[in-house]
Design a protein around this motif. Structure first.
Motif, PDB file in Angstrom:
ATOM      1  N   ASP A  11       0.833  -1.203   0.000  1.00  0.00           N
ATOM      2  CA  ASP A  11       0.000   0.000   0.000  1.00  0.00           C
ATOM      3  C   ASP A  11       0.874   1.263   0.000  1.00  0.00           C
ATOM      4  O   ASP A  11       0.601   2.229  -0.716  1.00  0.00           O
ATOM      5  CB  ASP A  11      -0.924   0.016   1.229  1.00  0.00           C
ATOM      6  CG  ASP A  11      -1.956  -1.120   1.194  1.00  0.00           C
ATOM      7  OD1 ASP A  11      -2.173  -1.670   0.084  1.00  0.00           O
ATOM      8  OD2 ASP A  11      -2.518  -1.420   2.249  1.00  0.00           O
ATOM      9  N   TYR A  12       1.931   1.226   0.797  1.00  0.00           N
ATOM     10  CA  TYR A  12       2.839   2.382   0.858  1.00  0.00           C
ATOM     11  C   TYR A  12       3.588   2.575  -0.463  1.00  0.00           C
ATOM     12  O   TYR A  12       3.825   3.699  -0.905  1.00  0.00           O
ATOM     13  CB  TYR A  12       3.840   2.231   1.998  1.00  0.00           C
ATOM     14  CG  TYR A  12       3.229   2.320   3.371  1.00  0.00           C
ATOM     15  CD1 TYR A  12       2.255   3.270   3.675  1.00  0.00           C
ATOM     16  CD2 TYR A  12       3.627   1.448   4.376  1.00  0.00           C
ATOM     17  CE1 TYR A  12       1.705   3.344   4.945  1.00  0.00           C
ATOM     18  CE2 TYR A  12       3.082   1.518   5.642  1.00  0.00           C
ATOM     19  CZ  TYR A  12       2.129   2.461   5.922  1.00  0.00           C
ATOM     20  OH  TYR A  12       1.588   2.540   7.168  1.00  0.00           O
ATOM     21  N   ILE A  15       1.119   4.157  -2.902  1.00  0.00           N
ATOM     22  CA  ILE A  15       0.894   5.573  -2.546  1.00  0.00           C
ATOM     23  C   ILE A  15       2.124   6.402  -2.951  1.00  0.00           C
ATOM     24  O   ILE A  15       2.005   7.502  -3.507  1.00  0.00           O
ATOM     25  CB  ILE A  15       0.577   5.720  -1.041  1.00  0.00           C
ATOM     26  CG1 ILE A  15      -0.792   5.116  -0.735  1.00  0.00           C
ATOM     27  CG2 ILE A  15       0.617   7.188  -0.631  1.00  0.00           C
ATOM     28  CD1 ILE A  15      -1.143   5.058   0.730  1.00  0.00           C
TER      29      ILE A  15
END
Length: 163
Positions: A11-12, A15
């Motif tokens: 997810d990081y 992003i």
């Protein structure tokens, strides 16, 4: 799988990539705006006054520069020729009037010294007396005479050499 190698949750990473993509998109928009502005300025610059293009002006100026260079070369050749000719012309002169004979009076005799750049030339001595006038020519080479000079001739030669 990326989590396994990097140790960062996926997810990081997504992003971070999205943020990087957004920054690149913003930079692209800014650069496109600046490019459009430069194109506008270039177009305005190239148009010039009275619809004359800058290219025509530059071509005309370059032709003028070529003409000036050719004229400069011709002037340089002419100056070199003049300098070459000047080396053999008389450049130093002296004129002395004197009394050749005490009884004649009035300083009627004349000495003319003519020398070139290298102190080569002639002494012309015109002696005026009661019985007539006589002209003598003496050659000068390097500031010196082969024949002996009279006092007045030496004085005139020294005057010419000092110029």
């Amino acid at each position: 799988m990326i989590e396994k190698y990097l140790g960062i949750p996926i997810d990081y990473v997504i992003i971070g990539m999205a943020a990087l993509l957004l920054i690149l998109l913003i930079l692209t928009i800014v650069l496109l705006a600046k490019t459009a502005k430069l194109k506008k300025r270039l177009s305005k610059f190239m148009t010039g006054k009275n619809a004359k293009s800058l290219e025509d002006t530059l071509v005309r100026r370059l032709n003028q520069v070529d003409e000036i260079q050719e004229a400069n070369d011709q002037n340089r050749r002419a100056i070199d020729l003049i300098n070459k000719k000047m080396q053999s012309t008389f450049q130093k002169y002296a004129l002395l009037k004197y009394d050749a004979f005490e009884e004649s009076g009035g300083k009627m005799s004349t000495i003319l010294v003519m020398l070139d750049e290298k102190n080569n030339g002639y002494i012309l001595n015109i002696v005026h007396g009661r019985e007539g006038s006589y002209t003598y020519t003496k050659e000068i080479i390097g500031g010196n005479s082969i024949v002996q000079l009279g006092e007045e001739e030496m004085q005139a030669l020294d005057e010419a050499l000092s110029k």
